[in-house]
Structures are given as structure tokens and as C-alpha cells.
Design an enzyme around this catalytic site. Structure first.
Site, mmCIF file in Angstrom:
data_model
loop_
_atom_site.group_PDB
_atom_site.id
_atom_site.type_symbol
_atom_site.label_atom_id
_atom_site.label_comp_id
_atom_site.label_asym_id
_atom_site.label_seq_id
_atom_site.Cartn_x
_atom_site.Cartn_y
_atom_site.Cartn_z
ATOM 1 N N LEU A 1 0.827 -1.205 0.000
ATOM 2 C CA LEU A 1 0.000 0.000 0.000
ATOM 3 C C LEU A 1 0.856 1.247 0.000
ATOM 4 O O LEU A 1 1.784 1.385 0.813
ATOM 5 C CB LEU A 1 -0.914 0.018 1.231
ATOM 6 C CG LEU A 1 -1.940 -1.109 1.349
ATOM 7 C CD1 LEU A 1 -2.715 -0.968 2.653
ATOM 8 C CD2 LEU A 1 -2.900 -1.096 0.180
ATOM 9 N N ASP A 2 0.547 2.162 -0.897
ATOM 10 C CA ASP A 2 1.140 3.485 -0.870
ATOM 11 C C ASP A 2 0.544 4.237 0.316
ATOM 12 O O ASP A 2 -0.531 3.892 0.811
ATOM 13 C CB ASP A 2 0.828 4.198 -2.188
ATOM 14 C CG ASP A 2 1.310 5.628 -2.206
ATOM 15 O OD1 ASP A 2 2.497 5.861 -1.912
ATOM 16 O OD2 ASP A 2 0.490 6.519 -2.502
ATOM 17 N N LEU A 3 1.233 5.293 0.779
ATOM 18 C CA LEU A 3 0.747 6.065 1.927
ATOM 19 C C LEU A 3 0.021 7.340 1.510
ATOM 20 O O LEU A 3 -1.150 7.547 1.827
ATOM 21 C CB LEU A 3 1.908 6.413 2.858
ATOM 22 C CG LEU A 3 1.551 7.253 4.084
ATOM 23 C CD1 LEU A 3 0.616 6.486 5.021
ATOM 24 C CD2 LEU A 3 2.816 7.690 4.829
ATOM 25 N N ASP A 4 0.738 8.207 0.789
ATOM 26 C CA ASP A 4 0.229 9.548 0.518
ATOM 27 C C ASP A 4 -0.821 9.577 -0.577
ATOM 28 O O ASP A 4 -0.587 9.096 -1.694
ATOM 29 C CB ASP A 4 1.383 10.481 0.163
ATOM 30 C CG ASP A 4 2.258 10.763 1.377
ATOM 31 O OD1 ASP A 4 1.697 10.903 2.485
ATOM 32 O OD2 ASP A 4 3.486 10.841 1.231
ATOM 33 N N ASP B 1 -2.140 5.658 -5.606
ATOM 34 C CA ASP B 1 -2.807 6.702 -6.396
ATOM 35 C C ASP B 1 -1.986 7.199 -7.570
ATOM 36 O O ASP B 1 -2.514 7.889 -8.447
ATOM 37 C CB ASP B 1 -3.127 7.897 -5.496
ATOM 38 C CG ASP B 1 -1.872 8.645 -5.080
ATOM 39 O OD1 ASP B 1 -1.703 9.812 -5.487
ATOM 40 O OD2 ASP B 1 -1.032 8.059 -4.368
#
Length: 229
Positions: free
Chosen positions: A7-10, A180
């Protein structure tokens, strides 16, 4: 069946745009310039340009962090020590952590315990560490992979290979990269040979050369998607 989640964070879990806007305004004001919407918009354009150059391997991370402010203040005709502004901005940014709608519940209640979860971020290590602690996210991930610590940036194959090597019993066919950014998360997952899921709240079209396997509007849509694949 998906077993591993990267999972990406931002702007996938945390609202980076909101945190960035607050920290940028404060940093610019403390440097002696009025943080108007026009000035902040121009910073965002310069910042995006620099991160894209980093993703293409054209400049270093340090050049991104400092030059984005150097270019902005040079355009404004306001001489400053860009290094000082950059350090102050990172300190301010590290204090900001805002969840995207339903993202906290999704991570902590709907995904945790069902999947082996790993965080994959291109952010600055000290900033992300502070934000992850503030958002109480560390306990929900087996491991956090920050590009500054890994030594490579998404979307490079080296970044993902380094991550995979640190995941016990890793199986690429059972892994999904969720993020995203088309040019960082999705292209990176494609380069690494794993499935990808694009978080696309604006419903933007994907270019022909970067095609995610799946697409969702927000992270809260991920549990249902995972049950269907």
C-alpha cells in the site's frame, strides 16, 4: 487470490494534499513571503515536476527536496537559503497526518488480519516516520518500505525487488500494489511483475502505456474488490 498487499501512503491512506498545503503555507510564510493561492499553486507545479524527474532517475532525492524551494523563491525574486526552508517544511509536514475518508477503518478493521500488509512509499524517511507514528499505522504493517532507506525509488524494479527480498515466503502472483500514482505505484508494480490497483478518485483516464489491473475510487472500495478477485 491476493495474500500480500503493498500500500502506498500519501493520497492513498493519508491526505497528503491537505498536509502539504498546510505545511507549505507555513514554510513559505516563515521564509518571509505571503503564501497566496497563486504562490502555493506554483510550488505544487514545481514540486510535481521535480518528483517526476526523480522517478525518471534524472535528479537525486536531495535535489528534489531543496531545489523545489530554490526554484520557487528564485522565480519570486526573494533570496533565501533553500536548504533552511526545506528543513523547516519537512519538520512542519511531519506534524500533519489526516486520513482520507474511511481509510483508517479500512486499514485497521477491514484489511488488517486478513492480508499481509506492507507500506511502500517514496516519501522522506524522517517525515514519513513522524506521520506514521502520529497516525498510529506502524502496528498494522509487517514492514514499512521507504525509498530513502531502501536506496531506490518507485517505480524502479530495484525498489520492488529489494522489498520482495525482505518479505518471508513472498509470492509475486499473490501480491497487489495499491496506490494513487500511475507513474510511481502502478508503473512500479507493472515493472515488478505484480498486479496493480489504481486509487483514482477523480476518475482520470489511464494512458495506454500504464494500464492498472484494477481501479477503485478510494481505499474504502478495496475490501470488496479483494473479495471478488
Amino acid at each position: 487470490m491476493v495474500k500480500f498487499l503493498l500500500l502506498d501512503l500519501d493520497d492513498t491512506i493519508l491526505d497528503f494534499k491537505k498536509a502539504e498545503h498546510i505545511a507549505v503555507r507555513q514554510a513559505i510564510a516563515q521564509a518571509g513571503v505571503e503564501p497566496t493561492e497563486e504562490v502555493c499553486k506554483r510550488y505544487s507545479q514545481i514540486n510535481q515536476m521535480h518528483w517526476q524527474m526523480l522517478e525518471r532517475g534524472e535528479i537525486s532525492r536531495e535535489e528534489v527536496l531543496i531545489n523545489r524551494f530554490g526554484v520557487l523563491f528564485e522565480e519570486l525574486g526573494h533570496p533565501v537559503q533553500a536548504e533552511c526552508v526545506a528543513r523547516n517544511y519537512e519538520h512542519l509536514l511531519g506534524q500533519e497526518h489526516y486520513y482520507l475518508p474511511d481509510a483508517e477503518k479500512t486499514v485497521k478493521q477491514e484489511l488488517f488480519g486478513k492480508y499481509r500488509m506492507f507500506l511502500a512509499s517514496n516519501g522522506t524517511a524522517s517525515v514519513q516516520d513522524s506521520r506514521l507514528k502520529g497516525a498510529d499505522l506502524y502496528p498494522y504493517f509487517e514492514k514499512v518500505f521507504i525509498s530513502e532507506e531502501i536506496g531506490y525509488n518507485k517505480p524502479s524494479r530495484e525498489y520492488f525487488d529489494t522489498c520482495f527480498a525482505q518479505i518471508p515466503d513472498f509470492a509475486p502472483e499473490a501480491c497487489l500494489m495499491v496506490g494513487d500514482s500511475l507513474t510511481s505505484d502502478i508503473l512500479g508494480g507493472i515493472n515488478a511483475g505484480i498486479k496493480t490497483c489504481w486509487v483514482n478518485p477523480a476518475h482520470n483516464p489511464a494512458p495506454e502505456h500504464i494500464r492498472p489491473d484494477y481501479e477503485i475510487e478510494r481505499l474504502a472500495d478495496l475490501p470488496a474488490l479483494l473479495e471478488s478477485i
